[in-house]
Write an enzyme that holds these catalytic residues in place. Structure first.
Site, PDB file in Angstrom:
ATOM      1  N   ASN A 210       0.911  -1.578  -0.310  1.00 38.70           N
ATOM      2  CA  ASN A 210       0.004  -0.056   0.231  1.00 38.70           C
ATOM      3  C   ASN A 210       0.673   1.451   0.442  1.00 38.70           C
ATOM      4  O   ASN A 210       2.181   1.200  -0.126  1.00 38.70           O
ATOM      5  CB  ASN A 210      -0.513  -0.246   1.530  1.00 38.70           C
ATOM      6  CG  ASN A 210       0.194   0.230   2.237  1.00 38.70           C
ATOM      7  OD1 ASN A 210       0.451   0.768   2.920  1.00 38.70           O
ATOM      8  ND2 ASN A 210      -0.415  -1.114   3.275  1.00 38.70           N
ATOM      9  N   LYS A 289       7.963 -18.037 -10.346  1.00 37.64           N
ATOM     10  CA  LYS A 289       7.133 -17.330 -11.431  1.00 37.64           C
ATOM     11  C   LYS A 289       5.550 -17.719 -11.878  1.00 37.64           C
ATOM     12  O   LYS A 289       5.275 -18.277 -12.823  1.00 37.64           O
ATOM     13  CB  LYS A 289       7.752 -15.712 -11.941  1.00 37.64           C
ATOM     14  CG  LYS A 289       7.603 -15.012 -12.590  1.00 37.64           C
ATOM     15  CD  LYS A 289       8.026 -13.647 -13.850  1.00 37.64           C
ATOM     16  CE  LYS A 289       7.442 -12.279 -14.720  1.00 37.64           C
ATOM     17  NZ  LYS A 289       7.788 -12.802 -15.541  1.00 37.64           N
TER      18      LYS A 289
END
Ligand code: CTP
Length: 404
Positions: A210, A289
């Protein structure tokens, strides 16, 4: 309130002019003392013009015998008329003189005569800072209870990179202002603060986070340290330097933050959860990934532990302060979170107001207290807000103890 600004002879002497201005903005009267070598870097006129006061340049420099007789006790008078002595930049030479009690010019003589709080902001070349002589002098000065601010690390004027740069004048001014108000009101306290965002990995290269910059939590840590507390700062990943004198525990995820805080909570007398903790995480992070395909993907997220709520359930008589980042219903949401998480105070923060909140140096908050009070705090720097939070926190603790 009067403070003496002692300026040592180093390239950072020019930053002392900015410090003088900031101290005056805090409502302090500034009396400047330049050492002989500081006068080679910056003129007395600069300080006289900024502070509107006479600048003292050296013990007997440029004075007639008559003047010397009448002012031979000037250092005693200056020592008596000022509440704080701040020396910025404090050169290696000045630190050595202070540590050993040498008194061969006005500033070192004043140092010996001064009985109030002393703030030293060292600045010098990295090798000089790391030299065992300077390290030993500094430990003597710390043991005398002087407040040492900085130095910061970075590019130095001598071309090297490392510790030695004068601390940010704003930071020095905050410590001086706290010392001038004799705010040692957090001495003996252990303040545990969480700051910054958390990062929740999705795979080895991606994460959820955030916009929290950590600035408010770091300002709280700096303020607590300036007011005499022992500070433990549990920090998520941020891009700002840790305040000097503060123990930093670096973490990444909400779970790591929870373990670090809960692991240290027994030591704390005041806990402040200013971190913006991720509410969700991926419990099974793939080892490799996630590859792109044409198909839609969705994330399977689980809630993170609510650290503030856990602290609230086992806080004992510790003072517990949380934050609430809101985009609407600030007071009702802050009050709801305070009750649900058993905090004593919530610092409510509207994060969609222009120029404040995330990433900004400014903030505008409302303090919602367990006593039922709601205190709006007008827009101010995060440093100033940090001090206001502590002022109210201490008052709140007295009120809560009185009502028990
Ligand atoms: N907090 C926490 N652990 C979490 C989430 C939040 O300790 N997993 C703490 C924050 O550090 C802050 C307070 O709880 O002190 C409120 O955080 P906030 O994000 O405003 O509230 P949430 O409880 O997450 O609720 P919502 O996101 O729905 O507003």
């Amino acid at each position: 309130m009067n403070v003496v600004l002692g300026v040592g002879g180093g390239i950072a002497a020019y930053k002392a002019a900015e410090l003088a201005r900031l101290l005056m903005r805090q409502g302090l009267q500034v009396n400047t003392v330049l050492t002989h070598s500081a006068g080679e870097f910056i003129t007395p006129l600069t300080f006289a013009a900024l502070t509107g006061r006479k600048v003292i340049t050296d013990l007997f420099a440029n004075r007639s015998a008559e003047d010397i007789l009448s002012s031979s006790v000037e250092h005693i008078q200056v020592a008596q008329e000022n509440q704080v002595l701040v020396v910025a930049p404090a050169t290696a030479d000045l630190l050595a003189k202070f540590a050993h009690g040498l008194a061969d010019d006005f500033l070192s003589t004043l140092y010996l005569a001064f009985t109030g709080p002393i703030v030293l902001a060292p600045a010098m070349n990295t090798n000089m800072w790391n030299h065992p002589a300077t390290v030993a002098n500094l430990s003597v000065l710390r043991a005398r209870g002087h407040r040492i601010v900085g130095p910061d690390a970075g590019d130095l004027a001598c071309g090297t990179v490392g510790p030695g740069r004068l601390a940010d004048p704003e930071q020095i001014a905050a410590v001086v202002a706290a010392a001038a108000l004799n705010k040692e009101d957090l001495s003996g306290e252990v303040v545990l603060i969480s700051a910054g965002p958390t990062q929740e990995p999705l795979d080895p290269v991606r994460y959820i986070t955030n916009r929290s910059s950590g600035k408010m939590g770091y300002a709280l840590a700096e303020a607590a340290n300036a007011r005499g507390a022992q500070v433990i700062l549990v920090s998520g990943p941020v891009h700002i330097p840790p305040p000097p004198g503060v123990e930093v525990v670096s973490v990444r995820t909400a779970h790591q933050m929870r373990d670090a805080i809960v692991g240290r909570m027994e030591e704390a007398t005041i806990i402040i959860k200013s971190a913006a903790v991720a509410d969700y995480y991926v419990s099974t992070v793939p080892a490799s990934k996630i590859k792109k395909t044409a198909a839609r993907v969705s994330l399977d997220l689980e809630p993170t532990p609510d650290i503030l709520a856990e602290l609230g359930s086992r806080k004992g008589d510790r003072l517990l302060i949380g934050f609430a980042a809101e985009t609407s219903d600030l007071i009702s949401e802050s009050r709801r979170k305070m009750k649900a998480k058993k905090a004593d105070m919530i610092v409510g923060n509207l994060v969609n107001v222009d120029g404040t909140g995330f990433e900004s140096d400014l903030n505008e908050v409302t303090l919602v207290m367990a006593t039922g009070e709601t205190i709006p705090v007008a827009r101010a720097t995060k440093r100033e807000i940090a001090h206001i939070i502590f002022d109210h926190a201490l008052r709140l603790r007295l009120a809560l103890h009185a009502s028990q």
